[in-house]
Design a protein around this motif. Sequence first.
Motif, PDB file in Angstrom:
ATOM      1  N   ALA A  65     -56.646 -41.147  70.422  1.00  0.00           N
ATOM      2  CA  ALA A  65     -56.226 -41.486  71.798  1.00  0.00           C
ATOM      3  C   ALA A  65     -57.487 -40.700  72.664  1.00  0.00           C
ATOM      4  CB  ALA A  65     -55.287 -40.061  72.120  1.00  0.00           C
ATOM      5  N   LYS A  66     -58.338 -40.089  72.430  1.00  0.00           N
ATOM      6  CA  LYS A  66     -59.603 -39.705  73.152  1.00  0.00           C
ATOM      7  C   LYS A  66     -59.390 -39.305  74.663  1.00  0.00           C
ATOM      8  CE  LYS A  66     -62.634 -42.867  70.701  1.00  0.00           C
ATOM      9  NZ  LYS A  66     -63.402 -43.868  70.684  1.00  0.00           N
ATOM     10  N   LEU A  67     -58.134 -38.268  74.613  1.00  0.00           N
ATOM     11  CA  LEU A  67     -57.681 -37.594  76.112  1.00  0.00           C
ATOM     12  C   LEU A  67     -58.816 -36.798  76.665  1.00  0.00           C
ATOM     13  CD1 LEU A  67     -54.379 -36.168  74.671  1.00  0.00           C
ATOM     14  CD2 LEU A  67     -54.844 -38.541  76.071  1.00  0.00           C
ATOM     15  N   LYS A  68     -59.079 -37.089  77.696  1.00  0.00           N
ATOM     16  CA  LYS A  68     -60.076 -36.471  78.670  1.00  0.00           C
ATOM     17  C   LYS A  68     -59.989 -34.976  78.744  1.00  0.00           C
ATOM     18  CE  LYS A  68     -62.461 -36.438  83.116  1.00  0.00           C
ATOM     19  NZ  LYS A  68     -62.530 -36.969  84.422  1.00  0.00           N
ATOM     20  N   ALA A  69     -58.778 -34.576  78.876  1.00  0.00           N
ATOM     21  CA  ALA A  69     -58.297 -33.121  78.774  1.00  0.00           C
ATOM     22  C   ALA A  69     -58.054 -32.899  77.487  1.00  0.00           C
ATOM     23  CB  ALA A  69     -57.257 -32.904  79.871  1.00  0.00           C
ATOM     24  N   ALA A  70     -58.916 -32.610  76.604  1.00  0.00           N
ATOM     25  CA  ALA A  70     -58.653 -32.196  75.303  1.00  0.00           C
ATOM     26  C   ALA A  70     -57.718 -31.016  75.163  1.00  0.00           C
ATOM     27  CB  ALA A  70     -59.815 -32.369  74.292  1.00  0.00           C
ATOM     28  N   ASN A  71     -57.773 -30.181  76.041  1.00  0.00           N
ATOM     29  CA  ASN A  71     -57.217 -28.905  75.983  1.00  0.00           C
ATOM     30  C   ASN A  71     -55.906 -28.804  76.437  1.00  0.00           C
ATOM     31  OD1 ASN A  71     -58.089 -28.869  78.625  1.00  0.00           O
ATOM     32  ND2 ASN A  71     -58.315 -26.774  78.771  1.00  0.00           N
ATOM     33  N   ALA A  72     -55.359 -30.126  77.159  1.00  0.00           N
ATOM     34  CA  ALA A  72     -53.943 -30.096  77.603  1.00  0.00           C
ATOM     35  C   ALA A  72     -52.839 -29.970  76.820  1.00  0.00           C
ATOM     36  CB  ALA A  72     -53.913 -31.241  78.634  1.00  0.00           C
ATOM     37  N   VAL A  73     -52.197 -29.009  76.733  1.00  0.00           N
ATOM     38  CA  VAL A  73     -50.773 -29.067  76.012  1.00  0.00           C
ATOM     39  C   VAL A  73     -49.822 -28.765  76.735  1.00  0.00           C
ATOM     40  CG1 VAL A  73     -52.101 -28.056  74.035  1.00  0.00           C
ATOM     41  CG2 VAL A  73     -51.114 -26.811  75.444  1.00  0.00           C
ATOM     42  N   PRO A  74     -48.680 -29.192  76.435  1.00  0.00           N
ATOM     43  CA  PRO A  74     -47.171 -29.158  77.069  1.00  0.00           C
ATOM     44  C   PRO A  74     -46.766 -27.605  77.343  1.00  0.00           C
ATOM     45  CG  PRO A  74     -46.952 -30.698  75.612  1.00  0.00           C
ATOM     46  CD  PRO A  74     -48.170 -30.139  75.317  1.00  0.00           C
ATOM     47  N   GLU A  75     -47.086 -26.747  76.405  1.00  0.00           N
ATOM     48  CA  GLU A  75     -46.697 -25.429  76.584  1.00  0.00           C
ATOM     49  C   GLU A  75     -47.591 -24.594  77.861  1.00  0.00           C
ATOM     50  OE1 GLU A  75     -46.441 -26.682  72.519  1.00  0.00           O
ATOM     51  OE2 GLU A  75     -48.094 -26.733  74.072  1.00  0.00           O
ATOM     52  N   ASP A  76     -48.636 -25.252  78.343  1.00  0.00           N
ATOM     53  CA  ASP A  76     -49.470 -24.621  79.645  1.00  0.00           C
ATOM     54  C   ASP A  76     -49.004 -25.189  80.713  1.00  0.00           C
ATOM     55  OD1 ASP A  76     -50.676 -22.799  77.675  1.00  0.00           O
ATOM     56  OD2 ASP A  76     -52.612 -24.345  77.378  1.00  0.00           O
ATOM     57  N   ILE A  77     -48.043 -26.208  80.738  1.00  0.00           N
ATOM     58  CA  ILE A  77     -47.818 -26.797  82.123  1.00  0.00           C
ATOM     59  C   ILE A  77     -47.455 -25.981  83.204  1.00  0.00           C
ATOM     60  CG2 ILE A  77     -46.028 -28.381  83.326  1.00  0.00           C
ATOM     61  CD1 ILE A  77     -46.488 -30.121  80.542  1.00  0.00           C
ATOM     62  N   ASP A  78     -47.876 -25.751  84.313  1.00  0.00           N
ATOM     63  CA  ASP A  78     -47.626 -24.711  85.378  1.00  0.00           C
ATOM     64  C   ASP A  78     -46.537 -25.753  86.241  1.00  0.00           C
ATOM     65  OD1 ASP A  78     -47.272 -23.356  87.551  1.00  0.00           O
ATOM     66  OD2 ASP A  78     -49.327 -23.848  88.467  1.00  0.00           O
ATOM     67  N   PHE A  79     -45.288 -24.987  86.265  1.00  0.00           N
ATOM     68  CA  PHE A  79     -43.944 -25.382  86.658  1.00  0.00           C
ATOM     69  C   PHE A  79     -43.888 -24.654  88.184  1.00  0.00           C
ATOM     70  CE2 PHE A  79     -43.086 -26.370  82.438  1.00  0.00           C
ATOM     71  CZ  PHE A  79     -42.815 -27.712  82.367  1.00  0.00           C
ATOM     72  N   LYS A  85     -39.372 -28.979  86.754  1.00  0.00           N
ATOM     73  CA  LYS A  85     -39.258 -28.832  85.275  1.00  0.00           C
ATOM     74  C   LYS A  85     -38.362 -29.743  84.532  1.00  0.00           C
ATOM     75  CE  LYS A  85     -39.128 -24.962  82.215  1.00  0.00           C
ATOM     76  NZ  LYS A  85     -38.827 -23.420  82.017  1.00  0.00           N
ATOM     77  N   SER A  86     -37.233 -30.178  85.229  1.00  0.00           N
ATOM     78  CA  SER A  86     -36.421 -30.809  84.242  1.00  0.00           C
ATOM     79  C   SER A  86     -36.742 -32.077  83.964  1.00  0.00           C
ATOM     80  CB  SER A  86     -34.838 -30.893  84.856  1.00  0.00           C
ATOM     81  OG  SER A  86     -34.887 -31.420  86.123  1.00  0.00           O
ATOM     82  N   GLN A  87     -37.589 -32.604  84.876  1.00  0.00           N
ATOM     83  CA  GLN A  87     -38.059 -34.164  84.830  1.00  0.00           C
ATOM     84  C   GLN A  87     -39.174 -34.045  83.883  1.00  0.00           C
ATOM     85  OE1 GLN A  87     -40.388 -35.667  88.027  1.00  0.00           O
ATOM     86  NE2 GLN A  87     -39.870 -37.646  87.648  1.00  0.00           N
ATOM     87  N   ILE A  88     -39.966 -32.914  83.919  1.00  0.00           N
ATOM     88  CA  ILE A  88     -41.191 -32.894  82.992  1.00  0.00           C
ATOM     89  C   ILE A  88     -40.539 -32.716  81.323  1.00  0.00           C
ATOM     90  CG2 ILE A  88     -43.189 -31.771  82.116  1.00  0.00           C
ATOM     91  CD1 ILE A  88     -43.624 -33.519  84.459  1.00  0.00           C
ATOM     92  N   MET A  89     -39.505 -31.852  81.458  1.00  0.00           N
ATOM     93  CA  MET A  89     -38.977 -31.534  80.034  1.00  0.00           C
ATOM     94  C   MET A  89     -38.183 -32.972  79.546  1.00  0.00           C
ATOM     95  SD  MET A  89     -40.042 -28.577  79.540  1.00  0.00           S
ATOM     96  CE  MET A  89     -38.838 -28.279  78.069  1.00  0.00           C
TER      97      MET A  89
END
Length: 201
Positions: free
Chosen positions: A20-34, A42-46
């Motif tokens: 995938a070569k994601l630019k933000a390699a450290n981006a994980v769903p667990e760290d999303i700022d709601f 939040k409901s849309q993102i989930m």
Amino acid sequence: MDAELAMRENRRVARLLKSAKLKAANAVPEDIDFSARRGVDKSQIMDLLMCQWIERGQHVVLTEPTGTGKTWLGCALGREATRKGLSVNYQRMPRLMEDMEVAHADGSLPALRTRLAKARLLILDDWGVAPITARGRQNLLEVTDDRVPGGSALITSQLPVNTWHDYLGEPTVADAVLDRLLHNKHIIELKGDSMRKNAAR
């Protein structure tokens, strides 16, 4: 047996993530700022993290000012897709346009388009930050057409969606591109101060 299956699945996800070569390699769903200041539902993102929108061939558009975390959030959604076994291809739009110009010149454009088309999710980051040429518009039309049917796209842009037609410039091509991208979409409009500025304080 369970351990072997888990190991194989982990390897498969690791391969998908590397590809995938994601630019933000450290981006994980667990760290999303709601937090409310960011305007994230939040409901849309989930719901999006379930990745059913990709299974249905739908698209996601992330807009609003620079530095509000569009790329990071897009990459977090992309990472979750790889966790669910879906192929992802991250592309920054200005670089993709350059690569397609080079590919046009050396005859490798069909191969490049094939690689893009194979991804279940194509992330187009920084839509509209650089001018687009006539050939770039045509190349973009081909890329978006390859998303139909079944392929999903995730687009990040500083430009509001209602300005995209003017950005693309040529009405006929703009109509065709936007028809393919905006007929079946989820829109997320981020708000707040630049996360880069906040991080630097």
